[in-house]
Design an enzyme around this catalytic site. Structure first.
Site, PDB file in Angstrom:
ATOM      1  N   GLU A 176       0.835  -1.469  -0.030  1.00 20.55           N
ATOM      2  CA  GLU A 176      -0.156   0.024   0.005  1.00 20.55           C
ATOM      3  C   GLU A 176       0.920   1.069   0.024  1.00 20.55           C
ATOM      4  O   GLU A 176       0.554   2.329  -0.171  1.00 20.55           O
ATOM      5  CB  GLU A 176      -0.913   0.158   1.166  1.00 20.55           C
ATOM      6  CG  GLU A 176      -0.454   0.067   2.703  1.00 20.55           C
ATOM      7  CD  GLU A 176      -0.164  -1.450   3.025  1.00 20.55           C
ATOM      8  OE1 GLU A 176       0.471  -2.286   2.245  1.00 20.55           O
ATOM      9  OE2 GLU A 176      -0.359  -1.890   4.096  1.00 20.55           O
ATOM     10  N   ARG A 177       2.169   1.044   0.217  1.00 24.06           N
ATOM     11  CA  ARG A 177       3.110   2.337   0.135  1.00 24.06           C
ATOM     12  C   ARG A 177       3.638   2.805  -1.177  1.00 24.06           C
ATOM     13  O   ARG A 177       3.587   3.971  -1.382  1.00 24.06           O
ATOM     14  CB  ARG A 177       4.266   2.058   0.961  1.00 24.06           C
ATOM     15  CG  ARG A 177       4.150   1.821   2.531  1.00 24.06           C
ATOM     16  CD  ARG A 177       5.342   1.272   3.388  1.00 24.06           C
ATOM     17  NE  ARG A 177       4.837   0.425   4.254  1.00 24.06           N
ATOM     18  CZ  ARG A 177       5.531  -0.305   4.969  1.00 24.06           C
ATOM     19  NH1 ARG A 177       6.930  -0.508   4.430  1.00 24.06           N
ATOM     20  NH2 ARG A 177       5.357  -1.274   5.849  1.00 24.06           N
ATOM     21  N   SER A 226       8.082  -8.838   5.364  1.00 22.58           N
ATOM     22  CA  SER A 226       8.960  -9.274   6.542  1.00 22.58           C
ATOM     23  C   SER A 226       8.811 -10.765   7.066  1.00 22.58           C
ATOM     24  O   SER A 226       7.611 -11.331   6.770  1.00 22.58           O
ATOM     25  CB  SER A 226       8.696  -8.201   7.588  1.00 22.58           C
ATOM     26  OG  SER A 226       7.298  -8.005   7.718  1.00 22.58           O
ATOM     27  N   CYS A 281      16.153  -6.364   0.408  1.00 21.10           N
ATOM     28  CA  CYS A 281      16.512  -7.771   1.305  1.00 21.10           C
ATOM     29  C   CYS A 281      17.672  -8.372   0.997  1.00 21.10           C
ATOM     30  O   CYS A 281      18.490  -9.207   1.382  1.00 21.10           O
ATOM     31  CB  CYS A 281      15.477  -8.671   0.723  1.00 21.10           C
ATOM     32  SG  CYS A 281      15.374  -9.622  -0.838  1.00 21.10           S
TER      33      CYS A 281
END
Ligand code: NAD
Length: 499
Positions: A176-177, A226, A281
């Site tokens: 959603e970012r 995450s 990551c």
């Protein structure tokens, strides 16, 4: 303010839940759009559309499906600048890095052009008297993926390109970012020739994720994000009978042996530690020099390089090494962890605290930090910081360095810098980590190999992209066939064996 949409059945559709999330421009700190957060009912609508569209798509022959991917590659290249700009505006990464984000996804689309070959089954002629045995790979049906903010182009493409070329319909629930690029990617897939409903985007948060996890028609869930959420989604998805693969967080160690080329190692660490503000990551977040003399030489080389790093908005062009982090909450979390490092006794050799960029005071910029003399009990060692913070743990021997990487709970990537082939070979063989670089700091495998970590960086078995993706997005069906030759043998009551 711009109001974003979902992308359902080939159309931009406004959200109906009444719930929204703010989408920021991380460079200025301004809210530039709001994104609708789907309700369970909106997710159910997407699943219904996907289920209707999928059988006809699965019946399209694989060569034609591959041609859609060929066209998709062309369109991605055509729109590269537009995609990269939108990506940088919402994520904050530099434009060249945003292009890399699109490119690394595009390369998986290129691999998917080989689908007709990759989907071929197996055949055994005369497995028994008059008996042939063959297997085929069939699509799952409706598949779904939940993706993180840090690669809003690459990771969705890693999932939906193989899923779609295998004959599935795919529902993407992006972060959603930074949801704009995923919406653009879905539009392009249709322009490339995929039927409506084959790639849909449902924007949302936990409610839409749970709706996907609970919907009986959804056959598989891919997740990247995450570790706590990966663990949650894996557990819930599996217990609901779905095929699930989840990729989680990381804490990647780079071992620097005394014989390493120290300039090369320092350059590699700066790029891998601070590129994309450390929000990768596969970022290197722990440097492990072997021996105090190596550590001193390394720190001496690192400091001037880090002090020279240019931090700024993507609009500043080539003059920027890395941009802001994604939200003010991410920035606050990094600052909290840096403070914990200082409080717990690590040596802050480069202090990026209080970084301020003139004209961008409200942006989410974080200065570069370098810690030395970090120990494994400290929070900055145990936790994934996901920011421009490199920590140095001094090891006295190679075995101690290897042990550090092996004992950490995460096992995504790692690297060793050395001129000693024997040490490199030993490291690659023994380390319990999924992706290993030898004098390569960010060993992200190319599209035709597979991507995946070990330990708490992954939940599930098959990796992303490469041949594994074709296994994940298909089911194997094996057929044993015998055509009567006219001789009737009567029924058989013991288990058939091939004699
Ligand atoms: P995140 O876990 O916060 O979010 C990932 C996705 O999960 C988003 O779509 C989000 O909307 C959704 N989500 C968040 N909270 C949820 C909840 N409670 N229930 C259900 N869904 C939820 O991750 P992020 O901050 O977007 O991304 C950064 C993380 O992703 C880092 O830990 C990074 O290491 C990891 N990552 C891993 C890989 C890999 O391949 N292993 C690749 C990229 C990023």
């Amino acid at each position: 303010m711009q109001e974003l949409t979902h992308y359902l059945n080939g159309e931009h559709v406004n959200g109906t839940s009444g719930r929204f999330a703010d989408v920021f421009n991380p460079a200025t700190g301004e809210v530039q759009a709001r994104v609708p957060l789907a309700s369970t009912e909106e997710v159910a609508k997407a699943v219904e559309i996907a289920a209707k569209a999928q059988p006809a798509w699965a019946a399209v022959n694989p060569q034609r499906r591959a041609r859609v991917m060929m066209k998709y590659v062309e369109l991605l290249n055509r729109d590269m600048d537009k995609l990269a700009e939108a990506l940088s505006r919402e994520h904050g990464k530099t434009v060249p890095d945003a292009k890399g984000d699109v490119q690394r996804g595009l390369e998986v689309v290129e691999y998917c052009i080989g689908a007709p070959h990759l989907l071929k089954g197996e055949f055994t002629d005369s497995a028994g008297p008059g008996i042939d045995m063959y297997s085929m790979r069939q699509p799952l049906g409706v598949t779904a993926g939940i993706t993180p903010f840090n690669f809003p182009a690459m990771i969705p493409m890693w999932m939906f390109a193989p899923a779609i070329v295998c004959g599935n319909a795919f529902i993407l629930k992006p972060s959603e970012r930074d949801p704009s690029v995923p919406l653009m990617l879905a539009e392009l897939m249709e322009e490339a020739g995929a039927p409506k409903g084959i790639l849909q985007v449902v924007n949302g948060d936990k409610e839409s994720v749970d709706a996907l996890l609970e919907h009986p028609v959804v056959q598989s869930i891919g997740f990247v994000g995450s570790t706590p959420i990966a663990e949650y989604i894996y557990g819930k998805g599996c217990s609901n009978g779905k095929r699930v693969q989840c990729f989680g967080g990381a804490k990647n160690h780079m071992i620097i042996m005394p014989d390493a080329d120290m300039d090369q190692a320092a350059d590699a660490l700066v790029g891998a530690g601070y590129g994309a503000a450390g929000e990768r990551c596969m970022a290197i977040s722990v440097a492990v020099p072997v021996g105090d003399e190596t550590a001193d030489r390394l720190i001496e080389k690192l400091v001037p390089r880090i002090e020279k790093l240019k931090v700024g908005p993507y609009t500043a062009g080539d003059d920027v090494d890395y941009g802001p982090v994604v939200t003010s909450a991410a920035k606050a979390n990094i600052e909290r962890l840096v403070q914990s490092g200082v409080d717990q006794g690590a040596e802050l050799v480069v202090d990026g605290r209080g970084f301020n960029l003139q004209g961008y005071e409200d942006g989410f910029f974080v200065g570069p930090h370098l810690f030395d003399k970090v120990t494994p009990d400290m929070d900055i060692y145990k936790t994934e910081i996901f920011g421009p913070v490199l920590t140095t743990v001094r090891a006295q021997t190679y075995e101690e360095a290897l042990g550090l990487a092996m004992d950490h709970e995460y096992g995504n990537g790692t690297a060793i810098f050395t001129r000693d082939g024997d040490a490199a070979r030993d490291f690659a063989n023994r380390v319990n980590i999924g992706m290993v670089g030898i004098n390569v700091p960010i060993p992200v495998p190319l599209a035709y190999h597979t991507f995946g970590g070990w330990k708490k960086s992954v939940f599930g078995d098959l990796n992303q992209h490469g041949p594994d993706a074709f296994k994940f997005y298909t089911r194997t069906k094996t057929i044993t066939s015998r055509w009567p030759s006219g001789i009737k043998e009567g029924g058989e009551f013991s288990i058939p064996v091939m004699e």
